[in-house]
Motif scaffolding. Structure first.
Motif, PDB file in Angstrom:
ATOM      1  N   ILE A  23       0.842  -1.190   0.000  1.00 15.13           N
ATOM      2  CA  ILE A  23       0.000   0.000   0.000  1.00 15.13           C
ATOM      3  C   ILE A  23       0.878   1.242   0.000  1.00 15.13           C
ATOM      4  O   ILE A  23       1.787   1.384   0.821  1.00 15.13           O
ATOM      5  CB  ILE A  23      -0.916   0.042   1.240  1.00 15.13           C
ATOM      6  N   GLY A  24       0.607   2.135  -0.930  1.00 12.70           N
ATOM      7  CA  GLY A  24       1.301   3.411  -0.982  1.00 12.70           C
ATOM      8  C   GLY A  24       0.296   4.536  -1.108  1.00 12.70           C
ATOM      9  O   GLY A  24      -0.884   4.310  -1.398  1.00 12.70           O
ATOM     10  N   VAL A  25       0.746   5.758  -0.894  1.00 11.88           N
ATOM     11  CA  VAL A  25      -0.139   6.919  -0.961  1.00 11.88           C
ATOM     12  C   VAL A  25       0.558   8.038  -1.722  1.00 11.88           C
ATOM     13  O   VAL A  25       1.730   8.343  -1.463  1.00 11.88           O
ATOM     14  CB  VAL A  25      -0.521   7.417   0.450  1.00 11.88           C
ATOM     15  N   THR A  26      -0.156   8.642  -2.649  1.00 10.37           N
ATOM     16  CA  THR A  26       0.336   9.837  -3.331  1.00 10.37           C
ATOM     17  C   THR A  26      -0.735  10.919  -3.213  1.00 10.37           C
ATOM     18  O   THR A  26      -1.905  10.629  -2.932  1.00 10.37           O
ATOM     19  CB  THR A  26       0.620   9.577  -4.827  1.00 10.37           C
ATOM     20  N   SER A  27      -0.332  12.162  -3.437  1.00  8.27           N
ATOM     21  CA  SER A  27      -1.296  13.262  -3.360  1.00  8.27           C
ATOM     22  C   SER A  27      -1.979  13.436  -4.705  1.00  8.27           C
ATOM     23  O   SER A  27      -1.401  13.184  -5.764  1.00  8.27           O
ATOM     24  CB  SER A  27      -0.598  14.553  -2.948  1.00  8.27           C
ATOM     25  N   GLU A  44      -8.250  21.103   1.368  1.00  7.17           N
ATOM     26  CA  GLU A  44      -8.633  19.716   1.112  1.00  7.17           C
ATOM     27  C   GLU A  44      -7.603  19.078   0.198  1.00  7.17           C
ATOM     28  O   GLU A  44      -7.324  19.592  -0.885  1.00  7.17           O
ATOM     29  CB  GLU A  44     -10.015  19.676   0.466  1.00  7.17           C
ATOM     30  N   VAL A  45      -7.038  17.976   0.658  1.00  2.00           N
ATOM     31  CA  VAL A  45      -6.009  17.268  -0.107  1.00  2.00           C
ATOM     32  C   VAL A  45      -6.504  15.863  -0.420  1.00  2.00           C
ATOM     33  O   VAL A  45      -6.831  15.090   0.484  1.00  2.00           O
ATOM     34  CB  VAL A  45      -4.675  17.202   0.664  1.00  2.00           C
ATOM     35  N   GLU A  46      -6.547  15.550  -1.703  1.00  2.00           N
ATOM     36  CA  GLU A  46      -6.951  14.218  -2.126  1.00  2.00           C
ATOM     37  C   GLU A  46      -5.768  13.258  -2.008  1.00  2.00           C
ATOM     38  O   GLU A  46      -4.633  13.612  -2.333  1.00  2.00           O
ATOM     39  CB  GLU A  46      -7.431  14.263  -3.574  1.00  2.00           C
ATOM     40  N   LEU A  47      -6.046  12.061  -1.512  1.00  2.00           N
ATOM     41  CA  LEU A  47      -5.033  11.012  -1.436  1.00  2.00           C
ATOM     42  C   LEU A  47      -5.411   9.882  -2.381  1.00  2.00           C
ATOM     43  O   LEU A  47      -6.578   9.485  -2.464  1.00  2.00           O
ATOM     44  CB  LEU A  47      -4.923  10.464  -0.008  1.00  2.00           C
ATOM     45  N   LYS A  48      -4.404   9.357  -3.080  1.00  2.00           N
ATOM     46  CA  LYS A  48      -4.619   8.236  -3.985  1.00  2.00           C
ATOM     47  C   LYS A  48      -3.822   7.033  -3.503  1.00  2.00           C
ATOM     48  O   LYS A  48      -2.637   7.147  -3.199  1.00  2.00           O
ATOM     49  CB  LYS A  48      -4.191   8.609  -5.407  1.00  2.00           C
ATOM     50  N   ALA A  62      -8.111   7.513   5.911  1.00  2.00           N
ATOM     51  CA  ALA A  62      -6.799   8.090   6.218  1.00  2.00           C
ATOM     52  C   ALA A  62      -6.908   8.994   7.434  1.00  2.00           C
ATOM     53  O   ALA A  62      -7.855   9.776   7.558  1.00  2.00           O
ATOM     54  CB  ALA A  62      -6.276   8.883   5.022  1.00  2.00           C
ATOM     55  N   THR A  63      -5.947   8.870   8.308  1.00  2.00           N
ATOM     56  CA  THR A  63      -5.866   9.710   9.499  1.00  2.00           C
ATOM     57  C   THR A  63      -4.588  10.525   9.429  1.00  2.00           C
ATOM     58  O   THR A  63      -3.503   9.967   9.248  1.00  2.00           O
ATOM     59  CB  THR A  63      -5.860   8.855  10.784  1.00  2.00           C
ATOM     60  N   VAL A  64      -4.713  11.830   9.538  1.00  2.00           N
ATOM     61  CA  VAL A  64      -3.542  12.701   9.472  1.00  2.00           C
ATOM     62  C   VAL A  64      -3.014  12.947  10.884  1.00  2.00           C
ATOM     63  O   VAL A  64      -3.774  13.190  11.817  1.00  2.00           O
ATOM     64  CB  VAL A  64      -3.875  14.034   8.765  1.00  2.00           C
ATOM     65  N   GLU A  65      -1.711  12.829  11.038  1.00  2.00           N
ATOM     66  CA  GLU A  65      -1.071  13.038  12.334  1.00  2.00           C
ATOM     67  C   GLU A  65      -0.239  14.320  12.363  1.00  2.00           C
ATOM     68  O   GLU A  65      -0.057  14.939  13.402  1.00  2.00           O
ATOM     69  CB  GLU A  65      -0.198  11.828  12.666  1.00  2.00           C
ATOM     70  N   LYS A  66       0.261  14.699  11.178  1.00  4.15           N
ATOM     71  CA  LYS A  66       1.060  15.922  11.082  1.00  4.15           C
ATOM     72  C   LYS A  66       0.819  16.567   9.725  1.00  4.15           C
ATOM     73  O   LYS A  66       0.816  15.892   8.702  1.00  4.15           O
ATOM     74  CB  LYS A  66       2.549  15.603  11.253  1.00  4.15           C
ATOM     75  N   SER A  93      -9.758   2.319  -6.764  1.00  9.83           N
ATOM     76  CA  SER A  93      -9.653   2.221  -5.313  1.00  9.83           C
ATOM     77  C   SER A  93     -10.448   3.347  -4.662  1.00  9.83           C
ATOM     78  O   SER A  93     -10.829   4.326  -5.325  1.00  9.83           O
ATOM     79  CB  SER A  93      -8.182   2.291  -4.894  1.00  9.83           C
ATOM     80  N   PRO A  94     -10.733   3.250  -3.359  1.00  8.69           N
ATOM     81  CA  PRO A  94     -11.502   4.301  -2.682  1.00  8.69           C
ATOM     82  C   PRO A  94     -10.796   5.655  -2.749  1.00  8.69           C
ATOM     83  O   PRO A  94      -9.567   5.734  -2.657  1.00  8.69           O
ATOM     84  CB  PRO A  94     -11.576   3.797  -1.233  1.00  8.69           C
ATOM     85  N   GLY A  95     -11.578   6.709  -2.918  1.00  8.71           N
ATOM     86  CA  GLY A  95     -11.020   8.059  -2.931  1.00  8.71           C
ATOM     87  C   GLY A  95     -10.982   8.634  -1.526  1.00  8.71           C
ATOM     88  O   GLY A  95     -11.983   8.589  -0.800  1.00  8.71           O
ATOM     89  N   LEU A  96      -9.841   9.156  -1.133  1.00  2.05           N
ATOM     90  CA  LEU A  96      -9.664   9.689   0.221  1.00  2.05           C
ATOM     91  C   LEU A  96      -9.365  11.175   0.155  1.00  2.05           C
ATOM     92  O   LEU A  96      -8.678  11.646  -0.750  1.00  2.05           O
ATOM     93  CB  LEU A  96      -8.529   8.962   0.939  1.00  2.05           C
TER      94      LEU A  96
END
Length: 280
Positions: A23-27, A44-48, A62-66, A93-96
Motif C-alpha cells: 500500500i502506498g499513498v500519493t497526493s 482539502e487534499v486528495e489522497l490516492k 486516512a488519518t492525518v497526524e502531522k 480504489s476508494p477516494g480519500l
C-alpha cells in the motif's frame, strides 16, 4: 567454490530491486479555500492509493497526524472526528480526502503531511466474508456462519411480514406514550429506532437486514446472484441496527447475501508521508 557461490548470491540479492510496498499513498487534487473570515475556509487534499493491494481495496480511510505548511503553520484540525471508511465509486480504489486548516496567506506549499491509512482487503482473510445462500428462504432467523460467530455478530434478514407487524406495534405504542415508556427488549427498541429514522416506507423489493454488531465489525452487506455477480441496487442506508438495501426489481429466490467483516487480517494499516505538496 561454495564460498564463491554464496558470495555471488549475496551480491545478486543486494542488487535486486526491492519489492514495492503493498500500500502506498500519493497526493492528488488540492483544493485551497484561504479566507480571512474563515467561512468555508480550509484545505482539502486528495489522497490516492497505490501499490499491489490498491485495486483489492473495498474500503479505506486516512488519518492525518502531522500537516505543516512551508511557513511552519500547523494545519491539523484539533478535535476532528475519526474519518469514516470510504468505498470505491467505480472500478478504482476508494477516494480519500484530508480536511485541513487554512494555510498561511503567504504559504506556497505544504511542507509535510503524514499519518496512516487503513485499507480493508477482505480477500486476504476467509473469515472476513460471511455468506448466506438462498437467504430469502431463511428470513427472521439469525444467519448461521462461523465468520459471524467468531466476530460475535448476529445478522438477520427481516421479512416483510415481520416488518409490517412491528411497524403496526410501533404505531400502537405511539398512541399510548405513557405505557410505551415501560416497553423493554432489544428487538422492540431496535425496531422503534428504525421507524423513527426512516423517511417514508421500505419498498416491496427492498432487503431489510438487522445487524447486532457490538464490536463494529460489519463493513457492508451485498446481494449476489446465483452466478456470483453482485446485483445492482438503487442505494443503501443504515438506520440504527438496520441495513436497508434498495432494489427496483424483486431479488431472485436463489440470491445470496454476503456480509463483509473487518477482521484483523483483512485491515491493513500503512504509514504515509508526503513532502512539499504544492498549493494552487
Amino acid at each position: 567454490m561454495k564460498l564463491a557461490v554464496l558470495g555471488l548470491a549475496a551480491l545478486l540479492a543486494a542488487a535486486a530491486p526491492s519489492k514495492p510496498s503493498a500500500i502506498g499513498v500519493t497526493s492528488g487534487d488540492v483544493t485551497d479555500r484561504r479566507r480571512n473570515d474563515n467561512t468555508f475556509a480550509g484545505l482539502e487534499v486528495e489522497l490516492k492509493l497505490t501499490g499491489e493491494a490498491a485495486g483489492e481495496a473495498r474500503g479505506a480511510r486516512a488519518t492525518v497526524e502531522k500537516a505543516v505548511d512551508d511557513t511552519g503553520r500547523n494545519l491539523v484540525k484539533e478535535g476532528a472526528r475519526p474519518p469514516e471508511f470510504e468505498k470505491p465509486t467505480g472500478q478504482g480504489s476508494p477516494g480519500l480526502k484530508l480536511d485541513l486548516r487554512n494555510p498561511a496567506r503567504r504559504a506556497k506549499s505544504v511542507r509535510e503531511i503524514s499519518g496512516q491509512v487503513e485499507v480493508f482487503l477482505p480477500d486476504r482473510d476467509p473469515a472476513a466474508v460471511a455468506s448466506a445462500d438462498r437467504f430469502l428462504s431463511g428470513m427472521d432467523r439469525p444467519i448461521a456462519s462461523p465468520a459471524l460467530k467468531a466476530s460475535h455478530t448476529e445478522v438477520t434478514v427481516v421479512s416483510r411480514k415481520t416488518y409490517d407487524a412491528e411497524k403496526k406495534k410501533d404505531e400502537e405504542r405511539k398512541k399510548k406514550e405513557a405505557e410505551s415508556a415501560g416497553v423493554a427488549g432489544a428487538v422492540v427498541n431496535a425496531f422503534s429506532g428504525l421507524f423513527e429514522g426512516l423517511f417514508g416506507d421500505i419498498g416491496e423489493n427492498d432487503v431489510l437486514v438487522r445487524v447486532n454488531d457490538p464490536g463494529k465489525k460489519v463493513f457492508g452487506v451485498e446481494v449476489f446472484d446465483a452466478a456470483g455477480k453482485p446485483i445492482d441496487n438503487a442505494g443503501s442506508m443504515k438506520v440504527g441496527d438496520f441495513w436497508i438495501l434498495k432494489f427496483t426489481e424483486k431479488v431472485p429466490a436463489d440470491a445470496s447475501l454476503r456480509i463483509y467483516l473487518m477482521t484483523a487480517k483483512a485491515v491493513v494499516t500503512a504509514p504515509f508521508s508526503l513532502k512539499d505538496v504544492a498549493l494552487p
